[in-house]
Design an enzyme around this catalytic site. Structure first.
Site: not given
Ligand code: SIN
Length: 299
Positions: A241, A264, A128, A45, A68-69
């Site tokens: 996914g 992933t 996100c 992004g 992830n965060s």
């Molecule tokens: C993130 O950068 O937190 C993940 C990006 C997303 O889920 O779009």
């Protein structure tokens, strides 16, 4: 057998793409694979200004996947244009830029700026789960999905793919809203909201407590959503996914996806997307599929 596909008038040499956020802008993977073999690189992004993301720890391994965060850490659109586009343009692959914003105006500004440069498609990130403003806050309300899509469409010169969140009761409602807003395609699914707890420290593993769950464990959910969305709208879908193999990708195509994105799996095997390209080709050769259109959406 040829695995070419077309999405919103753009032709891809094969359906395999990298899921945004799992591949940077491809630089780190160049030593493991030939990026020319991919249908497209979908980059992490990009926002109008640099974002530093969330505090660490921001990733955690789970059974069959990960959390992830990251919080959409990115260098901002100007640094992206200067550093990453010239790098990616060395390769014969399409470039899809995932765009992020805190407000509708910010999304529009990124889309407008990218309209001046050589990228193939935009992917609107309204899914996100790791940011307080923008992201999933827009992607879980059909009114906002339609509104953001419509506004960003006014500024985007490239076709606009809207990336949907699975963290909703009925994803087809969001898909229809994006279609009404003028989306040229959809990508799904982004991550499912999840959590892990360190029982010895008696704390959540992630600093932000919750994060996005991805990996093979979510594949049945993603597949079901691609299937439902394909029945609900008349837009090309990029399915993702938990795709680990060519067979997984074929399942998504049979559920209705035109493109497929590998995410992933890259953290487990940096060559995963290339192996998915090879796996699709092998399936086509073995079962006499001349064109992926023959099996797309047959379920
Ligand atoms: C993130 O950068 O937190 C993940 C990006 C997303 O889920 O779009």
């Amino acid at each position: 057998m040829n695995s070419k596909i077309t999405i919103a008038g753009v032709e891809f040499k094969n359906p395999v793409m990298t899921a945004s956020g799992t591949f940077g802008s491809g630089r780190e993977y160049g030593e493991y694979m030939d990026l020319n073999q991919l249908g497209a690189v979908v980059v992490k992004g990009v926002a109008i200004t640099p974002w530093k993301g969330n505090p660490a720890p921001r990733i955690a391994e789970t059974y069959g996947g990960m959390l992830n965060s990251v919080g959409l850490q990115n260098p901002g659109v100007e640094a992206f244009i200067e550093n990453d586009i010239p790098f990616l343009r060395q390769y014969d692959t399409k470039i899809i830029v995932n765009i992020a914003g805190r407000t509708i105006e910010e999304y529009c500004q990124v889309a407008e700026r990218l309209g001046e440069v050589d990228v193939d498609l935009l992917e609107l990130n309204i899914s996100c789960p790791n940011v307080k403003e923008g992201g999933v806050a827009f992607g879980t309300d059909p009114f906002m999905v339609e509104k953001v899509t419509k506004e960003v469409k006014k500024y985007s010169k490239q076709p606009l793919i809207v990336k949907l969140s699975p963290n909703v009761t009925d994803i087809t409602e969001m898909a229809r809203a994006a279609e009404s807003g003028g989306a040229d395609g959809l990508s799904l699914i982004n991550t499912l909201l999840g959590m892990a707890i360190d029982i010895y420290r008696r704390k959540p593993v992630l600093a932000m407590k919750v994060g996005g769950f991805s990996g093979p464990a979510i594949k049945p959910v993603a597949l079901r959503m691609v299937y439902q969305v394909n029945k609900a709208v008349n837009l090309p879908i990029i399915g993702m996914g938990g795709i680990m193999t060519g067979e997984d990708a074929i399942e998504f195509i049979m559920a209705g996806a035109t493109g497929v994105a590998v995410g992933t799996a890259h953290f487990n095997n940096p060559r995963a997307s290339l192996e998915v390209v090879e796996g699709i080709q092998k399936y086509m050769d073995t079962y006499g599929v001349k064109d992926l259109a023959e099996i797309r959406g047959i379920i």
